[in-house]
Write a protein that holds these residues in place. Structure first.
Motif, PDB file in Angstrom:
ATOM      1  N   ILE A  87      -3.155  -6.495  -3.888  1.00 50.18           N
ATOM      2  CA  ILE A  87      -3.345  -6.817  -2.471  1.00 50.18           C
ATOM      3  C   ILE A  87      -4.315  -7.981  -2.295  1.00 50.18           C
ATOM      4  O   ILE A  87      -4.061  -8.913  -1.525  1.00 50.18           O
ATOM      5  CB  ILE A  87      -3.855  -5.581  -1.706  1.00 50.18           C
ATOM      6  CG1 ILE A  87      -2.735  -4.536  -1.606  1.00 50.18           C
ATOM      7  CG2 ILE A  87      -4.340  -5.959  -0.311  1.00 50.18           C
ATOM      8  CD1 ILE A  87      -3.170  -3.236  -0.975  1.00 50.18           C
TER       9      ILE A  87
ATOM     10  N   THR B 105      -7.219   1.741  -1.015  1.00 48.61           N
ATOM     11  CA  THR B 105      -6.304   1.389  -2.103  1.00 48.61           C
ATOM     12  C   THR B 105      -6.892   1.748  -3.458  1.00 48.61           C
ATOM     13  O   THR B 105      -8.089   1.644  -3.674  1.00 48.61           O
ATOM     14  CB  THR B 105      -6.021  -0.126  -2.061  1.00 48.61           C
ATOM     15  OG1 THR B 105      -5.502  -0.435  -0.790  1.00 48.61           O
ATOM     16  CG2 THR B 105      -5.002  -0.517  -3.104  1.00 48.61           C
TER      17      THR B 105
ATOM     18  N   GLU C 208      -3.494  -0.550  -6.476  1.00 54.50           N
ATOM     19  CA  GLU C 208      -2.865  -1.698  -5.825  1.00 54.50           C
ATOM     20  C   GLU C 208      -3.884  -2.713  -5.331  1.00 54.50           C
ATOM     21  O   GLU C 208      -3.512  -3.762  -4.809  1.00 54.50           O
ATOM     22  CB  GLU C 208      -2.020  -1.225  -4.625  1.00 54.50           C
ATOM     23  CG  GLU C 208      -0.951  -0.206  -4.967  1.00 54.50           C
ATOM     24  CD  GLU C 208      -1.480   1.224  -4.839  1.00 54.50           C
ATOM     25  OE1 GLU C 208      -2.714   1.371  -4.725  1.00 54.50           O
ATOM     26  OE2 GLU C 208      -0.672   2.158  -4.882  1.00 54.50           O
ATOM     27  N   LEU C 209      -5.193  -2.401  -5.485  1.00 51.13           N
ATOM     28  CA  LEU C 209      -6.236  -3.253  -4.921  1.00 51.13           C
ATOM     29  C   LEU C 209      -6.117  -4.701  -5.394  1.00 51.13           C
ATOM     30  O   LEU C 209      -6.133  -5.632  -4.596  1.00 51.13           O
ATOM     31  CB  LEU C 209      -7.621  -2.700  -5.275  1.00 51.13           C
ATOM     32  CG  LEU C 209      -8.808  -3.540  -4.776  1.00 51.13           C
ATOM     33  CD1 LEU C 209      -8.794  -3.613  -3.264  1.00 51.13           C
ATOM     34  CD2 LEU C 209     -10.121  -2.940  -5.275  1.00 51.13           C
TER      35      LEU C 209
ATOM     36  N   PHE D 220       0.830  -1.217   0.000  1.00 53.84           N
ATOM     37  CA  PHE D 220       0.000   0.000   0.000  1.00 53.84           C
ATOM     38  C   PHE D 220       0.861   1.262   0.000  1.00 53.84           C
ATOM     39  O   PHE D 220       0.595   2.218  -0.729  1.00 53.84           O
ATOM     40  CB  PHE D 220      -0.904  -0.025   1.231  1.00 53.84           C
ATOM     41  CG  PHE D 220      -1.776   1.190   1.372  1.00 53.84           C
ATOM     42  CD1 PHE D 220      -2.733   1.504   0.411  1.00 53.84           C
ATOM     43  CD2 PHE D 220      -1.663   2.024   2.472  1.00 53.84           C
ATOM     44  CE1 PHE D 220      -3.542   2.615   0.547  1.00 53.84           C
ATOM     45  CE2 PHE D 220      -2.459   3.140   2.616  1.00 53.84           C
ATOM     46  CZ  PHE D 220      -3.411   3.438   1.650  1.00 53.84           C
TER      47      PHE D 220
ATOM     48  N   MET E 221      -7.042  -0.368   4.855  1.00 51.02           N
ATOM     49  CA  MET E 221      -6.038  -0.154   3.808  1.00 51.02           C
ATOM     50  C   MET E 221      -6.568  -0.576   2.443  1.00 51.02           C
ATOM     51  O   MET E 221      -6.313   0.086   1.433  1.00 51.02           O
ATOM     52  CB  MET E 221      -4.754  -0.920   4.150  1.00 51.02           C
ATOM     53  CG  MET E 221      -3.931  -0.282   5.261  1.00 51.02           C
ATOM     54  SD  MET E 221      -2.260  -0.959   5.385  1.00 51.02           S
ATOM     55  CE  MET E 221      -2.619  -2.532   6.129  1.00 51.02           C
ATOM     56  N   ILE E 222      -7.314  -1.682   2.415  1.00 48.31           N
ATOM     57  CA  ILE E 222      -7.888  -2.125   1.136  1.00 48.31           C
ATOM     58  C   ILE E 222      -8.892  -1.103   0.620  1.00 48.31           C
ATOM     59  O   ILE E 222      -8.949  -0.790  -0.576  1.00 48.31           O
ATOM     60  CB  ILE E 222      -8.548  -3.506   1.302  1.00 48.31           C
ATOM     61  CG1 ILE E 222      -7.471  -4.573   1.548  1.00 48.31           C
ATOM     62  CG2 ILE E 222      -9.381  -3.868   0.089  1.00 48.31           C
ATOM     63  CD1 ILE E 222      -8.018  -5.926   1.912  1.00 48.31           C
TER      64      ILE E 222
END
Length: 342
Positions: free
Chosen positions: A186, A179, A182-183, A113, A175-176
């Motif tokens: 991750i 995002t 970058e999702l 992240f 964090m997701i």
């Protein structure tokens, strides 16, 4: 009490299963490698010039390191789960229950992240931070459990682990949610995979696997004693507090290293020790090594299914372990319930 012959049979069957899983994982795939070609490649690996370049590249550069990594991850998760269940005397205890896996996941997702790269580590920033986060989580869990209750009873440790796991899970979700591009990366990492990870990752997990496994097997007799209760183990001469720390730390190192190189892969640490105990009894001198053998076999076979069942698309290995592990675990629970009812 299980007889020595049944335990010996358990070792033989486990080794045969591991050999079969290894052979299938090497030979089966988008390109089928004949059995005789596989043996010829391993026999002549030192002189690759005399081998078929396509088959030797597939076997030695792609599938062999992948199979070894899957085996090490499965073995690490299985012996960690067996030790946690034995120590905490709880069939639901595993690295996830104690928050160790969640801690490692938070460390890894934070690297992705925030785009962190530690100077000198480069591409190894992700696994190194994951292992460190797993250990820090364990220290935090044990510290908080000791703050709540100085005697650190097993129930307190489990409850503390569940609290930390829930808290770290909410950080992961946050964090997701924040995002952007970058999702996908991750989510893919969280579902677990051993693809495109070669010898560098094996070199990373191998020292943790060797040290953690040896420490746990060195404490197998103490785990047997603690299964009858901490007071009785103390009367038998076991330094319960020290042994407890060693077992928890060893299991956490194994889990942190496994999560670091493969993402979060569930159910291996729950299901494999249960099946081993059903087949070979509850003596940890045999449960731990048999969990290593069968955990490795299970994850090698799950990885084989993940990369072949809907080829050319490759499924996350965590999806396969959940699909296979959840029903098996449910059946085990039903069987145990029937046994209690007589």
């Amino acid at each position: 009490m299980f007889s020595q012959s049944k335990i010996a049979l358990g070792y033989i069957l486990s080794i045969v299963l591991l050999i079969v899983a290894f052979t299938l994982a090497i030979t089966v795939g988008s390109v089928q490698v004949p059995f005789n070609e596989m043996f010829r490649i391993f026999a002549g690996a030192g002189d690759r010039g005399s081998l078929d370049p396509m088959f030797s590249s597939i076997v030695l550069d792609i599938r062999f390191p992948r199979v070894v990594l899957a085996g090490l991850v499965g073995a690490s998760l299985a012996i960690a789960g067996a030790s946690f269940q034995g120590l905490l005397k709880n069939p639901l205890a595993d690295p996830y229950t104690l928050g160790v896996s969640s801690g490692a996941s938070v460390g890894a997702v934070a690297v992705i992240f925030l785009g962190i790269t530690i100077p000198g580590l480069g591409g190894f920033t992700l696994p190194v931070v994951s292992v460190a986060a797993a250990l820090l989580t364990l220290i935090a869990v044990l510290g908080f459990a000791r703050f709540v209750e100085k005697s650190m009873k097993m129930e307190t440790i489990i409850l503390t682990g569940i609290i930390f796991s829930s808290f770290l899970g909410s950080i992961l979700s946050l964090m997701i949610a924040l995002t952007g591009d970058e999702l996908r990366q991750i989510i893919t990492w969280l579902l677990g995979s051993v693809s495109m990870r070669g010898w560098d990752y094996i070199q990373l997990i191998a020292p943790f696997f060797i040290i953690g496994s040896l420490l746990l097997m060195w404490n197998a007799r103490e785990l047997n004693a603690m299964a009858f209760g901490e007071d009785r183990a103390h009367h038998l001469g076991v330094n319960v507090q020290v042994r407890k720390y060693v077992v928890l730390a060893s299991g956490s190192i194994l889990t942190g290293a496994a999560v670091a190189v493969s993402g979060t892969i569930g159910f291996v640490g729950l299901v494999v020790p249960h099946m081993v105990r059903m087949a070979a009894g509850s003596d940890h001198r045999h449960v731990l090594p048999l969990s290593i053998l069968n955990g490795a076999s299970l994850l090698i076979l799950c990885d084989l299914i993940a990369r072949t069942v809907v080829a050319p698309t490759e499924l996350p290995i965590g999806v396969i372990t959940a699909l296979l592990g959840a029903p098996v675990f449910g059946l085990i629970l039903l069987q145990k319930r029937k046994e209690r009812r007589g």
